[in-house]
Design a protein around this motif. Structure first.
Motif, PDB file in Angstrom:
ATOM      1  N   ASP A  66       1.471   1.610  15.387  1.00  0.00           N
ATOM      2  CA  ASP A  66       2.490   0.500  14.562  1.00  0.00           C
ATOM      3  C   ASP A  66       2.413   0.675  13.143  1.00  0.00           C
ATOM      4  O   ASP A  66       3.378   0.559  12.530  1.00  0.00           O
ATOM      5  CB  ASP A  66       1.867  -0.923  15.011  1.00  0.00           C
ATOM      6  CG  ASP A  66       2.333  -1.039  16.538  1.00  0.00           C
ATOM      7  OD1 ASP A  66       3.122  -0.633  17.115  1.00  0.00           O
ATOM      8  OD2 ASP A  66       1.427  -2.079  16.928  1.00  0.00           O
ATOM      9  N   ARG A  67       1.074   1.041  12.608  1.00  0.00           N
ATOM     10  CA  ARG A  67       1.267   1.147  11.124  1.00  0.00           C
ATOM     11  C   ARG A  67       1.916   2.203  10.593  1.00  0.00           C
ATOM     12  O   ARG A  67       2.601   2.435   9.742  1.00  0.00           O
ATOM     13  CB  ARG A  67      -0.285   1.044  10.824  1.00  0.00           C
ATOM     14  CG  ARG A  67      -0.548   1.069   9.093  1.00  0.00           C
ATOM     15  CD  ARG A  67      -1.648   1.606   8.693  1.00  0.00           C
ATOM     16  NE  ARG A  67      -1.803   3.204   8.695  1.00  0.00           N
ATOM     17  CZ  ARG A  67      -1.002   3.729   7.643  1.00  0.00           C
ATOM     18  NH1 ARG A  67      -0.650   3.231   6.681  1.00  0.00           N
ATOM     19  NH2 ARG A  67      -0.804   5.003   7.467  1.00  0.00           N
ATOM     20  N   PHE A  68       1.630   3.253  11.418  1.00  0.00           N
ATOM     21  CA  PHE A  68       2.319   4.636  11.263  1.00  0.00           C
ATOM     22  C   PHE A  68       3.708   4.503  11.290  1.00  0.00           C
ATOM     23  O   PHE A  68       4.515   4.996  10.099  1.00  0.00           O
ATOM     24  CB  PHE A  68       1.865   5.606  12.294  1.00  0.00           C
ATOM     25  CG  PHE A  68       2.687   6.929  12.348  1.00  0.00           C
ATOM     26  CD1 PHE A  68       2.334   8.005  11.482  1.00  0.00           C
ATOM     27  CD2 PHE A  68       3.786   7.316  13.242  1.00  0.00           C
ATOM     28  CE1 PHE A  68       2.966   9.360  11.239  1.00  0.00           C
ATOM     29  CE2 PHE A  68       4.002   8.561  13.368  1.00  0.00           C
ATOM     30  CZ  PHE A  68       3.830   9.447  12.352  1.00  0.00           C
ATOM     31  N   THR A  69       4.403   3.837  12.223  1.00  0.00           N
ATOM     32  CA  THR A  69       5.806   3.456  12.178  1.00  0.00           C
ATOM     33  C   THR A  69       6.450   2.886  10.897  1.00  0.00           C
ATOM     34  O   THR A  69       7.558   2.830  10.755  1.00  0.00           O
ATOM     35  CB  THR A  69       6.346   3.222  13.742  1.00  0.00           C
ATOM     36  OG1 THR A  69       5.599   2.070  13.925  1.00  0.00           O
ATOM     37  CG2 THR A  69       6.174   4.318  14.650  1.00  0.00           C
ATOM     38  N   GLU A  70       5.487   1.521  10.980  1.00  0.00           N
ATOM     39  CA  GLU A  70       6.000   0.648  10.047  1.00  0.00           C
ATOM     40  C   GLU A  70       5.966   1.477   8.439  1.00  0.00           C
ATOM     41  O   GLU A  70       7.143   1.233   7.863  1.00  0.00           O
ATOM     42  CB  GLU A  70       4.999  -0.564   9.692  1.00  0.00           C
ATOM     43  CG  GLU A  70       5.536  -1.638   8.870  1.00  0.00           C
ATOM     44  CD  GLU A  70       4.503  -2.679   8.762  1.00  0.00           C
ATOM     45  OE1 GLU A  70       4.755  -3.750   8.002  1.00  0.00           O
ATOM     46  OE2 GLU A  70       3.339  -2.537   9.145  1.00  0.00           O
ATOM     47  N   HIS A  71       5.113   2.359   8.126  1.00  0.00           N
ATOM     48  CA  HIS A  71       5.030   3.189   6.880  1.00  0.00           C
ATOM     49  C   HIS A  71       6.203   3.966   6.721  1.00  0.00           C
ATOM     50  O   HIS A  71       6.927   4.026   5.662  1.00  0.00           O
ATOM     51  CB  HIS A  71       3.884   3.711   6.717  1.00  0.00           C
ATOM     52  CG  HIS A  71       3.761   4.569   5.691  1.00  0.00           C
ATOM     53  ND1 HIS A  71       3.641   4.059   4.271  1.00  0.00           N
ATOM     54  CD2 HIS A  71       3.680   6.162   5.363  1.00  0.00           C
ATOM     55  CE1 HIS A  71       3.777   5.165   3.585  1.00  0.00           C
ATOM     56  NE2 HIS A  71       3.791   6.288   3.998  1.00  0.00           N
ATOM     57  N   ARG A  89      -0.741  13.304   6.931  1.00  0.00           N
ATOM     58  CA  ARG A  89      -1.008  12.537   5.976  1.00  0.00           C
ATOM     59  C   ARG A  89      -0.952  11.065   6.222  1.00  0.00           C
ATOM     60  O   ARG A  89      -1.851  10.232   5.952  1.00  0.00           O
ATOM     61  CB  ARG A  89      -0.585  12.843   4.691  1.00  0.00           C
ATOM     62  CG  ARG A  89      -0.734  14.019   3.877  1.00  0.00           C
ATOM     63  CD  ARG A  89      -0.165  14.151   2.884  1.00  0.00           C
ATOM     64  NE  ARG A  89      -0.528  13.170   1.533  1.00  0.00           N
ATOM     65  CZ  ARG A  89       0.260  13.110   0.504  1.00  0.00           C
ATOM     66  NH1 ARG A  89       1.327  13.436   0.216  1.00  0.00           N
ATOM     67  NH2 ARG A  89      -0.515  12.208  -0.308  1.00  0.00           N
ATOM     68  N   THR A  90       0.123  10.594   6.894  1.00  0.00           N
ATOM     69  CA  THR A  90       0.306   9.097   7.125  1.00  0.00           C
ATOM     70  C   THR A  90      -0.717   8.764   8.026  1.00  0.00           C
ATOM     71  O   THR A  90      -1.572   7.611   8.114  1.00  0.00           O
ATOM     72  CB  THR A  90       1.575   8.903   7.575  1.00  0.00           C
ATOM     73  OG1 THR A  90       2.584   9.327   6.568  1.00  0.00           O
ATOM     74  CG2 THR A  90       1.620   7.209   7.984  1.00  0.00           C
ATOM     75  N   ILE A  91      -1.043   9.424   9.142  1.00  0.00           N
ATOM     76  CA  ILE A  91      -2.115   9.355  10.141  1.00  0.00           C
ATOM     77  C   ILE A  91      -3.525   9.161   9.435  1.00  0.00           C
ATOM     78  O   ILE A  91      -4.404   8.281   9.791  1.00  0.00           O
ATOM     79  CB  ILE A  91      -1.979  10.101  11.333  1.00  0.00           C
ATOM     80  CG1 ILE A  91      -0.679  10.040  12.012  1.00  0.00           C
ATOM     81  CG2 ILE A  91      -3.229  10.032  12.323  1.00  0.00           C
ATOM     82  CD1 ILE A  91      -0.373  10.923  13.037  1.00  0.00           C
ATOM     83  N   LEU A  92      -4.034  10.299   8.802  1.00  0.00           N
ATOM     84  CA  LEU A  92      -5.153  10.210   7.945  1.00  0.00           C
ATOM     85  C   LEU A  92      -5.367   9.293   7.108  1.00  0.00           C
ATOM     86  O   LEU A  92      -6.249   8.691   7.234  1.00  0.00           O
ATOM     87  CB  LEU A  92      -5.137  11.775   7.253  1.00  0.00           C
ATOM     88  CG  LEU A  92      -5.293  13.102   7.896  1.00  0.00           C
ATOM     89  CD1 LEU A  92      -5.164  14.169   7.075  1.00  0.00           C
ATOM     90  CD2 LEU A  92      -6.709  13.088   8.604  1.00  0.00           C
ATOM     91  N   TYR A  93      -4.333   8.776   6.534  1.00  0.00           N
ATOM     92  CA  TYR A  93      -4.424   7.597   5.611  1.00  0.00           C
ATOM     93  C   TYR A  93      -4.929   6.465   6.608  1.00  0.00           C
ATOM     94  O   TYR A  93      -5.808   5.523   6.102  1.00  0.00           O
ATOM     95  CB  TYR A  93      -3.265   7.140   4.882  1.00  0.00           C
ATOM     96  CG  TYR A  93      -3.368   6.127   3.710  1.00  0.00           C
ATOM     97  CD1 TYR A  93      -3.874   6.354   2.578  1.00  0.00           C
ATOM     98  CD2 TYR A  93      -3.071   4.927   4.093  1.00  0.00           C
ATOM     99  CE1 TYR A  93      -4.013   5.185   1.753  1.00  0.00           C
ATOM    100  CE2 TYR A  93      -2.967   3.558   3.489  1.00  0.00           C
ATOM    101  CZ  TYR A  93      -3.840   4.078   2.000  1.00  0.00           C
ATOM    102  OH  TYR A  93      -3.992   3.011   1.186  1.00  0.00           O
TER     103      TYR A  93
END
Length: 216
Positions: free
Chosen positions: A156-161, A137-141
């Motif tokens: 980078d966005r994935f790991t930060e979230h 879901r995080t990747i899809l978002y």
């Protein structure tokens, strides 16, 4: 004695008038998500002995505010629920107020504990902490909302979230002790603390999603 089954006429109303509204949201918040939250909420309500109809409606309305700005969607969802006069057929004014507050309190980043057991139920159900689901879901978002980002930028966005929300210092809170969520959160944190394993999983899911799109 608490009835363990949702009223049939209430269920018909929700399934025909409320749930279809989720079809237009991002991929992480569509029908499969709200149905999961409903299923988990009902299971928790039965376990705890809460009103099954209240738990059902709270779950069904919890993300309707995504029709507006995401940052305040929990507040908007509460307004949508309390303003829906059709619900007066099944609920008192006090029950409506409790459900409104429960919807407002469901967000993982909330600074305070939910004000009622119904807020705790929907917050716990909304966590959806099955590890693969969280990562997917995080990747899809990220892909839905930032399609211009490269794969490295998505990483980078994935790991930060994940760090901000799910790490040992993240803002997510669990409200019902001994739940399956506790076990799943530990698995997620183990991945967060092992960047090599997390990157391998990210690459696998990201490339799988790209492959699925190419086939369509």
């Amino acid at each position: 004695m608490i009835d363990i089954n949702v009223s049939l006429d209430l269920m018909e109303f929700v399934e025909t008038q409320i749930l279809p509204r989720y079809a237009n949201f991002d991929q992480a918040h569509r029908l499969n998500h709200v149905n999961h939250v409903i299923k988990q909420s009902l299971a928790l309500a039965r376990k705890i002995g809460a009103d099954i109809n209240m738990a059902y409606v709270t779950a069904a309305y919890h993300d309707l505010g995504l029709e507006g700005p995401r940052a305040i969607h929990h507040l908007t969802s509460g307004k949508i629920l309390i303003s829906d006069t059709r619900l007066k057929k099944w609920f008192s004014a006090e029950q409506m107020k409790i459900m409104k507050e429960a919807v407002e309190d469901h967000r993982a980043s909330a600074s305070h504990a939910p004000r009622s057991i119904y807020g705790k139920i929907v917050a716990e159900a909304d966590r959806e902490l099955e590890p693969d689901t969280v990562f997917r879901r995080t990747i899809l978002y990220g892909r839905d909302h930032y399609p211009e980002m490269s794969m490295e930028q998505q990483w980078d966005r994935f790991t930060e979230h994940l760090d901000n929300k799910y790490s040992n210092t993240g803002y997510i809170k669990l409200w019902i002790p001994g739940s399956e969520n506790e076990k799943n959160l530990k698995v997620i944190r183990d991945y967060i603390n092992n960047r090599t394993a997390l990157r391998a999983l990210f690459d696998k899911i990201f490339n799988e999603l790209n492959g699925n799109e190419a086939e369509q």
